[in-house]
Design a protein around this motif. Structure first.
Motif, PDB file in Angstrom:
ATOM      1  N   LEU A   1      12.067   2.725   8.500  1.00  0.00           N
ATOM      2  CA  LEU A   1      10.617   2.731   8.321  1.00  0.00           C
ATOM      3  C   LEU A   1       9.954   1.612   9.113  1.00  0.00           C
ATOM      4  O   LEU A   1      10.569   0.589   9.406  1.00  0.00           O
ATOM      5  CB  LEU A   1      10.283   2.586   6.834  1.00  0.00           C
ATOM      6  CG  LEU A   1      10.817   3.688   5.913  1.00  0.00           C
ATOM      7  CD1 LEU A   1      10.520   3.356   4.465  1.00  0.00           C
ATOM      8  CD2 LEU A   1      10.220   5.042   6.284  1.00  0.00           C
ATOM      9  N   ASP A   2       8.691   1.826   9.413  1.00  0.00           N
ATOM     10  CA  ASP A   2       7.901   0.807  10.107  1.00  0.00           C
ATOM     11  C   ASP A   2       7.348  -0.196   9.096  1.00  0.00           C
ATOM     12  O   ASP A   2       7.219   0.095   7.904  1.00  0.00           O
ATOM     13  CB  ASP A   2       6.753   1.451  10.873  1.00  0.00           C
ATOM     14  CG  ASP A   2       7.241   2.282  12.047  1.00  0.00           C
ATOM     15  OD1 ASP A   2       8.231   1.859  12.686  1.00  0.00           O
ATOM     16  OD2 ASP A   2       6.654   3.343  12.321  1.00  0.00           O
ATOM     17  N   LEU A   3       6.988  -1.374   9.620  1.00  0.00           N
ATOM     18  CA  LEU A   3       6.475  -2.441   8.758  1.00  0.00           C
ATOM     19  C   LEU A   3       5.222  -2.004   8.000  1.00  0.00           C
ATOM     20  O   LEU A   3       5.058  -2.319   6.824  1.00  0.00           O
ATOM     21  CB  LEU A   3       6.180  -3.680   9.607  1.00  0.00           C
ATOM     22  CG  LEU A   3       5.659  -4.904   8.852  1.00  0.00           C
ATOM     23  CD1 LEU A   3       6.647  -5.370   7.801  1.00  0.00           C
ATOM     24  CD2 LEU A   3       5.354  -6.028   9.830  1.00  0.00           C
ATOM     25  N   TRP A   4       4.343  -1.242   8.660  1.00  0.00           N
ATOM     26  CA  TRP A   4       3.086  -0.863   8.010  1.00  0.00           C
ATOM     27  C   TRP A   4       3.327  -0.008   6.776  1.00  0.00           C
ATOM     28  O   TRP A   4       2.524  -0.015   5.834  1.00  0.00           O
ATOM     29  CB  TRP A   4       2.173  -0.126   8.999  1.00  0.00           C
ATOM     30  CG  TRP A   4       2.645   1.257   9.392  1.00  0.00           C
ATOM     31  CD1 TRP A   4       3.360   1.598  10.492  1.00  0.00           C
ATOM     32  CD2 TRP A   4       2.421   2.480   8.678  1.00  0.00           C
ATOM     33  NE1 TRP A   4       3.614   2.946  10.523  1.00  0.00           N
ATOM     34  CE2 TRP A   4       3.043   3.511   9.421  1.00  0.00           C
ATOM     35  CE3 TRP A   4       1.772   2.802   7.492  1.00  0.00           C
ATOM     36  CZ2 TRP A   4       3.033   4.846   9.018  1.00  0.00           C
ATOM     37  CZ3 TRP A   4       1.748   4.137   7.079  1.00  0.00           C
ATOM     38  CH2 TRP A   4       2.370   5.138   7.834  1.00  0.00           C
ATOM     39  N   GLN A   5       4.446   0.751   6.767  1.00  0.00           N
ATOM     40  CA  GLN A   5       4.720   1.607   5.609  1.00  0.00           C
ATOM     41  C   GLN A   5       5.050   0.773   4.370  1.00  0.00           C
ATOM     42  O   GLN A   5       4.686   1.144   3.250  1.00  0.00           O
ATOM     43  CB  GLN A   5       5.863   2.566   5.943  1.00  0.00           C
ATOM     44  CG  GLN A   5       5.454   3.612   6.981  1.00  0.00           C
ATOM     45  CD  GLN A   5       6.616   4.432   7.475  1.00  0.00           C
ATOM     46  OE1 GLN A   5       7.547   3.904   8.099  1.00  0.00           O
ATOM     47  NE2 GLN A   5       6.584   5.723   7.225  1.00  0.00           N
ATOM     48  N   PHE A   6       5.718  -0.363   4.571  1.00  0.00           N
ATOM     49  CA  PHE A   6       6.012  -1.241   3.441  1.00  0.00           C
ATOM     50  C   PHE A   6       4.748  -1.950   2.955  1.00  0.00           C
ATOM     51  O   PHE A   6       4.670  -2.366   1.797  1.00  0.00           O
ATOM     52  CB  PHE A   6       7.073  -2.271   3.829  1.00  0.00           C
ATOM     53  CG  PHE A   6       8.451  -1.696   3.953  1.00  0.00           C
ATOM     54  CD1 PHE A   6       9.252  -1.521   2.843  1.00  0.00           C
ATOM     55  CD2 PHE A   6       8.947  -1.320   5.184  1.00  0.00           C
ATOM     56  CE1 PHE A   6      10.537  -0.997   2.956  1.00  0.00           C
ATOM     57  CE2 PHE A   6      10.221  -0.787   5.310  1.00  0.00           C
ATOM     58  CZ  PHE A   6      11.014  -0.624   4.184  1.00  0.00           C
ATOM     59  N   GLU A   7       3.786  -2.109   3.860  1.00  0.00           N
ATOM     60  CA  GLU A   7       2.553  -2.801   3.498  1.00  0.00           C
ATOM     61  C   GLU A   7       1.486  -1.861   2.953  1.00  0.00           C
ATOM     62  O   GLU A   7       0.406  -2.299   2.559  1.00  0.00           O
ATOM     63  CB  GLU A   7       2.015  -3.549   4.722  1.00  0.00           C
ATOM     64  CG  GLU A   7       2.961  -4.659   5.182  1.00  0.00           C
ATOM     65  CD  GLU A   7       2.495  -5.345   6.453  1.00  0.00           C
ATOM     66  OE1 GLU A   7       1.618  -4.785   7.140  1.00  0.00           O
ATOM     67  OE2 GLU A   7       3.008  -6.438   6.758  1.00  0.00           O
TER      68      GLU A   7
ATOM     69  N   LEU B   1       3.344  -7.973  17.272  1.00  0.00           N
ATOM     70  CA  LEU B   1       3.251  -7.020  18.381  1.00  0.00           C
ATOM     71  C   LEU B   1       4.314  -7.316  19.431  1.00  0.00           C
ATOM     72  O   LEU B   1       4.926  -6.400  19.987  1.00  0.00           O
ATOM     73  CB  LEU B   1       1.864  -7.087  19.009  1.00  0.00           C
ATOM     74  CG  LEU B   1       0.695  -6.582  18.149  1.00  0.00           C
ATOM     75  CD1 LEU B   1      -0.626  -6.830  18.863  1.00  0.00           C
ATOM     76  CD2 LEU B   1       0.852  -5.109  17.828  1.00  0.00           C
ATOM     77  N   LEU B   2       4.533  -8.605  19.698  1.00  0.00           N
ATOM     78  CA  LEU B   2       5.543  -8.995  20.684  1.00  0.00           C
ATOM     79  C   LEU B   2       6.932  -8.533  20.255  1.00  0.00           C
ATOM     80  O   LEU B   2       7.740  -8.102  21.081  1.00  0.00           O
ATOM     81  CB  LEU B   2       5.521 -10.520  20.885  1.00  0.00           C
ATOM     82  CG  LEU B   2       6.644 -11.108  21.749  1.00  0.00           C
ATOM     83  CD1 LEU B   2       6.531 -10.601  23.185  1.00  0.00           C
ATOM     84  CD2 LEU B   2       6.605 -12.633  21.715  1.00  0.00           C
ATOM     85  N   THR B   3       7.226  -8.614  18.965  1.00  0.00           N
ATOM     86  CA  THR B   3       8.552  -8.245  18.460  1.00  0.00           C
ATOM     87  C   THR B   3       8.641  -6.760  18.107  1.00  0.00           C
ATOM     88  O   THR B   3       9.628  -6.320  17.523  1.00  0.00           O
ATOM     89  CB  THR B   3       8.898  -9.092  17.220  1.00  0.00           C
ATOM     90  OG1 THR B   3       7.835  -8.989  16.273  1.00  0.00           O
ATOM     91  CG2 THR B   3       9.104 -10.541  17.604  1.00  0.00           C
ATOM     92  N   ARG B   4       7.610  -6.009  18.406  1.00  0.00           N
ATOM     93  CA  ARG B   4       7.533  -4.562  18.191  1.00  0.00           C
ATOM     94  C   ARG B   4       7.655  -4.168  16.728  1.00  0.00           C
ATOM     95  O   ARG B   4       8.153  -3.093  16.397  1.00  0.00           O
ATOM     96  CB  ARG B   4       8.572  -3.819  19.035  1.00  0.00           C
ATOM     97  CG  ARG B   4       8.058  -3.532  20.436  1.00  0.00           C
ATOM     98  CD  ARG B   4       8.922  -2.573  21.201  1.00  0.00           C
ATOM     99  NE  ARG B   4       8.971  -1.247  20.615  1.00  0.00           N
ATOM    100  CZ  ARG B   4       9.657  -0.225  21.134  1.00  0.00           C
ATOM    101  NH1 ARG B   4      10.342  -0.397  22.263  1.00  0.00           N
ATOM    102  NH2 ARG B   4       9.663   0.946  20.555  1.00  0.00           N
ATOM    103  N   LEU B   5       7.192  -5.049  15.850  1.00  0.00           N
ATOM    104  CA  LEU B   5       7.043  -4.643  14.453  1.00  0.00           C
ATOM    105  C   LEU B   5       5.815  -3.753  14.308  1.00  0.00           C
ATOM    106  O   LEU B   5       5.717  -2.959  13.368  1.00  0.00           O
ATOM    107  CB  LEU B   5       6.914  -5.878  13.552  1.00  0.00           C
ATOM    108  CG  LEU B   5       8.162  -6.763  13.475  1.00  0.00           C
ATOM    109  CD1 LEU B   5       7.868  -8.036  12.691  1.00  0.00           C
ATOM    110  CD2 LEU B   5       9.325  -6.005  12.836  1.00  0.00           C
ATOM    111  N   TYR B   6       4.888  -3.901  15.238  1.00  0.00           N
ATOM    112  CA  TYR B   6       3.719  -3.031  15.338  1.00  0.00           C
ATOM    113  C   TYR B   6       3.532  -2.623  16.795  1.00  0.00           C
ATOM    114  O   TYR B   6       4.069  -3.272  17.708  1.00  0.00           O
ATOM    115  CB  TYR B   6       2.449  -3.744  14.847  1.00  0.00           C
ATOM    116  CG  TYR B   6       2.322  -3.840  13.346  1.00  0.00           C
ATOM    117  CD1 TYR B   6       2.030  -2.719  12.582  1.00  0.00           C
ATOM    118  CD2 TYR B   6       2.469  -5.066  12.697  1.00  0.00           C
ATOM    119  CE1 TYR B   6       1.901  -2.805  11.202  1.00  0.00           C
ATOM    120  CE2 TYR B   6       2.340  -5.165  11.322  1.00  0.00           C
ATOM    121  CZ  TYR B   6       2.054  -4.027  10.575  1.00  0.00           C
ATOM    122  OH  TYR B   6       1.932  -4.121   9.223  1.00  0.00           O
TER     123      TYR B   6
END
Length: 610
Positions: free
Chosen positions: A129-135, A409-414
Motif C-alpha cells: 500500500l501507499d503511504l496516503w492509504q495509511f493516512e 516526494l524525493l523518497t517516492r513515498l508520494y
C-alpha cells in the motif's frame, strides 16, 4: 416493477454468499490433509444419527417381541437379537462421538493455521500500500475491520458449510424414515424450523452493520488503552494528570458501544425465544399425533420411539441447518471486509531503471507541486531546486511549511501532482523503487524506536546486512553512537526499550545517534536525508556531530532539515520554504546579505544566545 425489485433483492441476498467458495479454497490451500479429514468426519457425523435412531427402533421392537414369547427355548434367541442391536448402537454411538471429537480437533488446528495465513495475507497486502492509504481514516477503518475478525471468519464459514452438509445428510436420512409415517410430518418439521432461520438472518445483518459503522469508536478505545498502558505515554499522562479524563472517555465509549450491543442482544434473545415457542408447539403436536397413532395400533412401540427421536433430532438438525445458513450469511458479510481490503487497488511502480542518464547531474526538482489526498491546499507549489553530487542542501522553514513533504516526494513515498523530480537526469518514476531507495539513507524526525537489540536497531538501515556486526560498528562510529554503546551491559546485543525483559531505555539524544547510525548502514547510499537529526541533542554534541558529519559525507548529496541555524550554515546551499513555496535560496552569506526571511530568523535565533 415489483417483480424486478424482488429479483434484485434476491440477487443481492445470493451475492453475499460469493465468498463461500473462496473461503473453502483458502482452507484447502492452508492444509489439504486437515480439510480432507474434516470432510470425511463431517460425512460420518451426518449419517450416523439416523442410523442410531433406526437401531433404537430395532432394539425396542426386539425387546417387545422377546417379552411376548413365553417359550424358554425361544427366549434365548430373542434376547440375543436385542443384545446384538444394543452392541451395534454402542458401536455407532462410539463412532459418532469419535467423529465429533475429531471435528473439534481438526477445527482447532485449522483455526490456528488459517488465522496465521489470513494475517499474513493482510500484512503482505499492507506492504504494497501507499503511504496516503495509511493516512486515510476511512481506509484505516477498512484495514481495522479486516483485521479484527477476518482471521477466524474463513474457518467459521467453512465449518458452517461442512456443518450444513452434515445436517443435510442427516435430514435426508430422517426424511426417509419420517415419510413412512406421513409426508405431513416432514412438512411440519420444515415449517417449525423456519422462524429461527428468519430471526438469525435478520439479526446477523444488523450485527454486521453495527460492527462496520463503529470502527472509528473501536479504534478510539484501543488508542485510549495505549495512552493509559504504554510506557512511552505514561509520563505525560501522570504529569498532566489526564488519566481520569482519558478513563472517563474510555467509559463513555464503552457505554455507547455496550448500549448498542445490549439493545441488539435483547431483541435477538426476545425474538429468538418467541419464535422458538412456535417450534416447540409444532414438536408437541407431532408428539401427540405419534402417541395417538401408537395407541391406535397403527405403529409399533419401536416406531413411536424412533419417530419421536427422529422428529426431535430432525427439528433440531433442520434448525441448525438454517442457522448455519444464517451464520454463513454473517460470515460472508464479515469476509467482504477482508476481501475488500485484499482487493484494494494498488498502483504498482512501473519504473525499472537502476542507473541514470547523467550521474553528474545530481537531483533536480522542476516546478514540483503536490497536494495531500483530501486537502484543497497544496503542500508544495512550484518547487524548483538543484543539488549536485557531493553538495549539502539545508531546508529551512516553519512547521507545516512543506519541508518533510519534499523529502517524502524525493523518497517516492508520494508522487508529485505536477512537475518532475530527476535523479542523474532520469525522472524518479522511471527508477526501480528498490534500486532508488538503496541509494538513500534516511533519518526522519519521528524515527522508529524498535524494541530490538542495539545492533538490530542500527542494522535495519540496510536489511540485507541486518546481522553484519562489522557494519554495525562502522555505522555506529559514523553516527557517534559507539562510545555510549560500549557502556551498555551487552554492548550491541543489549535489548532496547521496556517492552521485553532486560530492556534498556536510552535518552532522546542517544536514540537520535542510533537513528543516525542507522542512516549510515547503507554504505552504498550517495543520498542522505536528515530530518531534524539532532533535535534532542545539546548544542555541543550537535556541533561535534556536524563537523564529523561533513568529513564523512564529502562525496554524498545531503538534504538537511533543521531549526538550528548553527548547523544550517554548514550547508553549501540553503532553501527557505514558506507555505509550500521556495521564497529564498542561496548560501548562508548570500542570504544574510539579502536581509530577507532567513536573515531575520537567523538574527532572531542568534539573539537568544547573547
Amino acid at each position: 416493477m415489483k417483480n424486478k425489485k424482488k429479483r434484485n433483492a434476491l440477487r443481492q441476498s445470493l451475492a453475499v454468499f460469493r465468498y463461500s467458495g473462496r473461503a473453502i479454497g483458502l482452507v484447502w490451500n492452508t492444509s489439504r490433509s486437515l480439510t480432507i479429514i474434516l470432510a470425511t468426519l463431517t460425512l460420518m457425523a451426518g449419517l450416523l444419527p439416523a442410523a442410531i435412531a433406526y437401531i433404537g427402533k430395532l432394539i425396542v421392537d426386539a425387546v417387545v417381541l422377546a417379552s411376548q414369547v413365553e417359550s424358554q427355548s425361544h427366549n434365548f434367541v430373542n434376547i440375543y437379537r436385542p443384545l446384538l442391536y444394543v452392541g451395534l448402537e454402542a458401536i455407532a454411538v462410539a463412532l459418532l462421538a469419535g467423529s465429533q471429537r475429531g471435528l473439534s480437533v481438526c477445527q482447532s488446528l485449522l483455526r490456528v493455521l488459517l488465522g496465521q495465513r489470513v494475517n499474513v495475507l493482510i500484512l503482505e497486502k499492507a506492504l504494497t500500500l501507499d503511504l496516503w492509504q495509511f493516512e486515510d481514516s476511512e481506509f484505516y477503518d477498512k484495514l481495522t475491520n479486516a483485521r479484527r475478525e477476518a482471521s477466524i471468519r474463513p474457518l467459521s464459514l467453512v465449518n458452517r458449510t461442512f456443518g450444513l452438509v452434515q445436517n443435510a445428510l442427516s435430514l435426508v436420512t430422517y426424511g426417509v424414515l419420517l415419510v413412512n409415517l406421513s409426508i405431513w410430518s416432514v412438512v411440519v418439521l420444515v415449517i417449525a424450523a423456519m422462524p429461527a432461520f428468519i430471526a438469525e438472518t435478520k439479526f446477523a445483518g444488523e450485527a454486521f452493520r453495527l460492527f462496520s459503522w463503529r470502527a472509528p469508536e473501536t479504534r478510539q478505545q484501543h488508542y485510549i488503552e495505549n495512552l493509559l498502558a504504554r510506557e512511552d505515554y505514561v509520563t505525560e499522562v501522570k504529569l498532566y494528570q489526564i488519566g481520569e479524563m482519558l478513563l472517563g472517555r474510555y467509559h463513555q465509549l464503552f457505554d455507547q458501544l455496550y448500549g448498542e450491543d445490549r439493545d441488539l442482544t435483547m431483541r435477538r434473545g426476545l425474538w429468538g425465544y418467541l419464535l422458538s415457542l412456535v417450534s416447540t408447539a409444532a414438536f408437541y403436536l407431532a408428539y401427540a399425533w405419534i402417541v395417538v397413532e401408537t395407541v391406535m395400533g397403527r405403529i409399533s412401540l419401536g416406531d413411536m420411539t424412533m419417530y419421536l427421536t427422529v422428529f426431535r433430532q430432525g427439528q433440531s438438525t433442520f434448525s441448525n441447518a438454517l442457522t448455519s445458513i444464517g451464520g454463513m450469511y454473517e460470515d460472508n458479510l464479515y469476509l467482504s471486509n477482508l476481501y475488500d481490503f485484499l482487493e484494494e487497488e494498488v498502483v504498482q511502480p512501473w519504473g525499472e531503471a537502476t542507473r541514470g542518464l547523467n550521474p553528474q547531474d545530481g537531483i533536480r526538482f522542476i516546478d514540483v507541486t503536490f497536494t495531500y489526498p483530501g486537502s484543497s491546499k497544496p503542500a508544495l507549489r512550484n518547487i524548483s531546486l538543484h543539488l549536485k553530487p557531493g553538495e549539502k542542501l539545508a531546508i529551512v522553514g516553519e512547521n507545516g511549511s512543506g519541508k518533510t513533504t519534499l523529502i517524502k516526494l524525493l523518497t517516492r513515498l508520494y508522487t508529485p501532482d505536477s512537475g518532475r523530480i530527476l535523479l542523474d537526469g532520469l525522472d524518479l518514476q522511471e527508477w526501480d523503487v528498490d534500486a532508488l531507495r538503496r541509494r538513500i539513507g534516511v533519518i526522519f524526525q519521528n524515527f522508529v524506536r524498535y524494541q530490538f537489540t542495539v545492533g538490530e536497531n542500527i542494522g535495519v538501515g540496510d536489511v540485507e546486512h541486518l546481522e553484519d556486526q562489522n557494519r554495525w560498528r562502522v555505522a555506529a562510529e559514523k553516527g557517534m553512537a559507539q562510545p555510549f554503546i560500549e557502556q551498555l551491559p551487552q554492548s550491541f546485543q543489549t535489548q532496547l526499550g521496556r517492552w521485553f525483559k532486560g530492556g534498556q531505555e536510552l535518552s532522546g539524544g542517544q536514540w537520535q545517534k542510533i537513528a543516525l547510525s542507522r542512516a549510515f548502514m547503507r554504505s552504498q547510499a550517495d543520498i542522505l536525508v536528515l530530518d531534524e537529526p539532532t533535535s534532542a541533542m545539546d548544542a555541543q554534541a550537535e556541533f561535534d556531530i556536524f563537523n564529523h558529519f561533513r568529513t564523512l559525507t564529502r562525496k554524498q548529496m545531503v538534504f538537511l532539515i533543521s531549526h538550528r541555524f548553527s548547523t544550517v550554515r554548514m550547508a553549501d546551499k540553503i532553501v527557505v520554504i514558506e507555505a509550500g513555496e521556495v521564497v529564498e535560496q542561496g548560501t548562508h552569506e548570500e542570504l544574510l546579505a539579502a536581509g530577507g526571511r532567513y536573515a531575520k530568523l537567523f538574527l532572531l535565533q542568534a539573539a537568544g544566545y547573547k
